[in-house]
Design a protein around this motif. Sequence first.
Motif, mmCIF file in Angstrom:
data_model
loop_
_atom_site.group_PDB
_atom_site.id
_atom_site.type_symbol
_atom_site.label_atom_id
_atom_site.label_comp_id
_atom_site.label_asym_id
_atom_site.label_seq_id
_atom_site.Cartn_x
_atom_site.Cartn_y
_atom_site.Cartn_z
ATOM 1 N N THR A 1 0.903 -1.412 0.020
ATOM 2 C CA THR A 1 -0.024 -0.084 -0.071
ATOM 3 C C THR A 1 0.905 1.337 -0.210
ATOM 4 O O THR A 1 0.561 2.225 -0.835
ATOM 5 N N LYS A 2 1.897 1.340 0.846
ATOM 6 C CA LYS A 2 2.534 2.430 0.979
ATOM 7 C C LYS A 2 3.780 2.541 -0.218
ATOM 8 O O LYS A 2 4.034 3.931 -0.428
ATOM 9 N N ASN A 3 3.642 1.795 -1.084
ATOM 10 C CA ASN A 3 4.521 1.807 -2.164
ATOM 11 C C ASN A 3 3.667 1.965 -3.480
ATOM 12 O O ASN A 3 4.391 1.711 -4.666
ATOM 13 N N GLY A 4 2.304 2.468 -3.612
ATOM 14 C CA GLY A 4 1.659 2.668 -4.591
ATOM 15 C C GLY A 4 0.624 1.712 -5.137
ATOM 16 O O GLY A 4 0.125 1.839 -6.328
ATOM 17 N N MET A 5 0.307 0.742 -4.254
ATOM 18 C CA MET A 5 -0.825 -0.100 -4.512
ATOM 19 C C MET A 5 -1.984 0.450 -4.029
ATOM 20 O O MET A 5 -1.988 1.376 -3.218
ATOM 21 N N MET A 6 -3.134 -0.078 -4.361
ATOM 22 C CA MET A 6 -4.619 0.445 -3.785
ATOM 23 C C MET A 6 -4.689 -0.101 -2.312
ATOM 24 O O MET A 6 -5.139 0.693 -1.751
ATOM 25 N N LEU A 7 -4.575 -1.505 -2.549
ATOM 26 C CA LEU A 7 -4.563 -1.851 -1.076
ATOM 27 C C LEU A 7 -3.800 -3.300 -1.080
ATOM 28 O O LEU A 7 -3.551 -3.782 -2.267
ATOM 29 N N GLY A 8 -3.604 -3.776 0.163
ATOM 30 C CA GLY A 8 -2.711 -5.134 -0.051
ATOM 31 C C GLY A 8 -1.517 -5.401 0.269
ATOM 32 O O GLY A 8 -0.615 -4.360 0.091
ATOM 33 N N GLU A 9 -1.293 -6.384 1.460
ATOM 34 C CA GLU A 9 0.016 -6.688 1.874
ATOM 35 C C GLU A 9 0.136 -8.280 1.729
ATOM 36 O O GLU A 9 -0.981 -8.956 1.467
ATOM 37 N N ALA A 10 1.533 -8.662 2.073
ATOM 38 C CA ALA A 10 1.706 -10.168 1.539
ATOM 39 C C ALA A 10 2.399 -10.552 3.083
ATOM 40 O O ALA A 10 3.249 -9.738 3.549
#
Length: 344
Positions: free
Chosen positions: A203-212
């Motif tokens: 998310t903090k790196n340019g995605m709309m939402l989502g972590e792994a």
Amino acid sequence: MNKRGFASDNFSGVLPEVLEAITKANEGHVMAYGGDHYTASAIEKFKQLFGENIDVYFAFNGTGANVIGLSVLTQSYHSILCPSTAHIQVDECGAPDKFTGCKVIPIDTPNGKLTPELIKPQLHGFGFEHHSQPKVISITQCTELGTVYTPEEVKAICDLAHEHDMYVHMDGARLANAVVSLDVDVKEITTHAGIDVLSFGGTKNGMMLGEAVIFFNPELSKNAKYIRKQSMQLCSKMRYIGAQFDAMLSNELWLKTARHANAMAKLLKEEVEKIPEVSITQEVQTNGIWALVPKDKIEKLQEEYFFWIWDEHAGEVRWLCSFDTTKEDILGFVDLLKKELSVN
């Protein structure tokens, strides 16, 4: 028009490449709950990054990813050691405590980084039934103060943990910024260093939402799917998270965005250092700057370029750059700083 500021890389929009990936993934019907080819492709790319012997679980957000990882590693009678500035201690509303049932023990640090010397005084009470049993050391890469752990520093913490039958969890919400800053292969600060579980930020790196959530020992993750479901982090239309990560991990996009954000922070640092009334309080290693500014000027500055106050009493503020921060943003903010501080 929404004006860019320096409050958080969460404030930025979504990368065009990620939006395009979402749009493409929106065609037709695919299997739900991760049974789709977008998710499979993203997981394969994670294995190319970290090695084949990993398990990957997608989550909606960073708190959810941390809760999943920590819950897998612990029982409720365990304790989790972390810096006093850690996101799991300060900014997650007690979610790790609530969902793991564990005692979270904060450790004061000068720069957001744990060291074996800071950790060792907490490693006691093993086998003593009246004492929460230390089980996890949680570190953040890069830290909540923008500093980074070297591969050697990560390995030293992992070695100490494993000597005491403990695990190491890494909150990597801004992992990309650390990788770029250190100029290393990501495996050097994760797989090879001995990390057990990683929350990989999107998310903090340019995605709309989502972590792994990355498990480096599949034996650890055999119950992760149940914990993810109970944690309300199982996305039914997972293709939209998978497609985003697939785009981010293609052509090193996740590193390009972080490289730009770090470069903008370096430029801001160089310009701010020319202003005597501003004092930078932490080493600028990634995309953030912590600085002391005259307290009576903060509100006016925030009106033009919003940012968060870190320590209201001291007048310490935090400025974060993002993938879409521009040189013009930096120079415009610096001009405003000079104007408000009456600097020629």
